[in-house]
Design a protein around this motif. Structure first.
Motif, mmCIF file in Angstrom:
data_model
loop_
_atom_site.group_PDB
_atom_site.id
_atom_site.type_symbol
_atom_site.label_atom_id
_atom_site.label_comp_id
_atom_site.label_asym_id
_atom_site.label_seq_id
_atom_site.Cartn_x
_atom_site.Cartn_y
_atom_site.Cartn_z
ATOM 1 N N VAL A 29 0.884 -1.164 0.000
ATOM 2 C CA VAL A 29 0.000 0.000 0.000
ATOM 3 C C VAL A 29 0.927 1.220 0.000
ATOM 4 C CG1 VAL A 29 -1.711 1.261 1.392
ATOM 5 C CG2 VAL A 29 -1.792 -1.242 1.295
ATOM 6 N N LEU A 30 0.716 2.150 -0.921
ATOM 7 C CA LEU A 30 1.638 3.268 -1.073
ATOM 8 C C LEU A 30 1.800 4.029 0.243
ATOM 9 C CD1 LEU A 30 0.636 4.674 -4.587
ATOM 10 C CD2 LEU A 30 2.185 2.816 -4.010
ATOM 11 N N PHE A 32 3.344 2.622 2.838
ATOM 12 C CA PHE A 32 3.541 1.630 3.897
ATOM 13 C C PHE A 32 4.421 0.482 3.410
ATOM 14 C CE2 PHE A 32 -0.129 4.086 4.874
ATOM 15 C CZ PHE A 32 0.053 4.376 6.220
ATOM 16 N N GLN A 131 -2.620 -2.302 -4.474
ATOM 17 C CA GLN A 131 -3.376 -1.055 -4.605
ATOM 18 C C GLN A 131 -3.136 -0.545 -6.017
ATOM 19 O OE1 GLN A 131 -2.286 2.333 -2.117
ATOM 20 N NE2 GLN A 131 -4.403 3.074 -2.203
#
Lengths: 151, 82
Positions: A29-30, A32, A131
């Motif tokens: 997830v961008l 993280f 994502q």
């Protein structure tokens, strides 16, 4: 028999996650980069909201929601990008594709929004996820969820 | 940062399998053609940064009470607004 991984969440306390329920992000997830494994769980039977809790950093959790509940035409959006989803996540059949939106909850809860521009797509069969940014679309990064939300 | 000058039609190779070619130059706009393996994700950086910032504000690390969120009724729209 499935093995369990125990995580300590500040919100939920000790959680036992069956290993075969853990979702693995093929790209994180961008923002993280250190969390690639998550577990998804319902909030309760009545609510449409779900939780996506990081197994790698259990202090991190996201509230997620089926985007088609907020934007009815999102089904069409998913259809349009379906080929990309099957390619990137090796989706074998349409039932295996799960698309969820991340919910942002500001201090005033009625102002909560869902990210329709960059949903989470999951291959329910292989438990892999990503994502995706639906670039070139006019989808909102902050679509209001509630009637009394932002105008 | 490495800075290289290229002409239209010329390209760069990054690593073993990424090729970036200058396809077209039109005033202040440059069209770039990228050849990369499908597992390599390519984003416009301003979009990437916007999503990253939104994810960070969505992540919940505390124990704030959200009961009222879960009880609320969702508003469904047919055409999404910007």
């Amino acid at each position: 028999m499935s093995e369990y991984i125990t995580i300590q969440s500040p919100r939920f306390g000790e959680l036992q996650c069956p290993e075969d329920k853990i979702i693995e992000f093929v790209s994180p997830v961008l923002g993280f980069p250190n969390s690639t494994r998550y577990v998804i769980s319902d909030h309760d039977k009545e609510s449409d909201f779900k939780w996506m809790i990081s197994v790698d950093e259990p202090e991190i959790a996201f509230v997620i929601l089926d985007p088609t509940l907020v934007a009815s035409n999102y089904v069409k959006v998913i259809d349009e990008h379906y080929n990309r989803f099957i390619r990137e996540l090796e989706i074998a059949k349409v039932e295996d594709l799960l698309v969820l939106g991340i919910v942002t909850i500001p201090p005033t809860i009625t102002m909560a929004t869902i990210n329709l521009l960059a949903p989470i797509m999951i291959n329910a069969e292989t438990k892999t996820a990503k994502q995706v940014i639906l670039e070139g679309s006019d989808l909102s990064l902050k679509q209001p969820i509630f009637e009394d939300g932002p105008a | 940062m490495l800075v290289l000058t290229r002409r239209i039609g010329q390209s760069l190779i990054i690593g073993d399998n990424i090729e970036i070619k200058i396809a077209e130059v039109n005033g202040k706009q440059v069209k770039v053609a990228i050849k990369a393996p499908s597992e390599v994700t390519i984003y416009r950086s301003e979009v990437y940064k916007k999503i990253q910032a939104e994810n960070k504000s969505a992540a919940l690390s505390g124990t704030k009470n959200l009961d009222s969120l879960f009880k609320k009724k969702i508003k469904t729209v047919r055409s999404k607004e910007k």
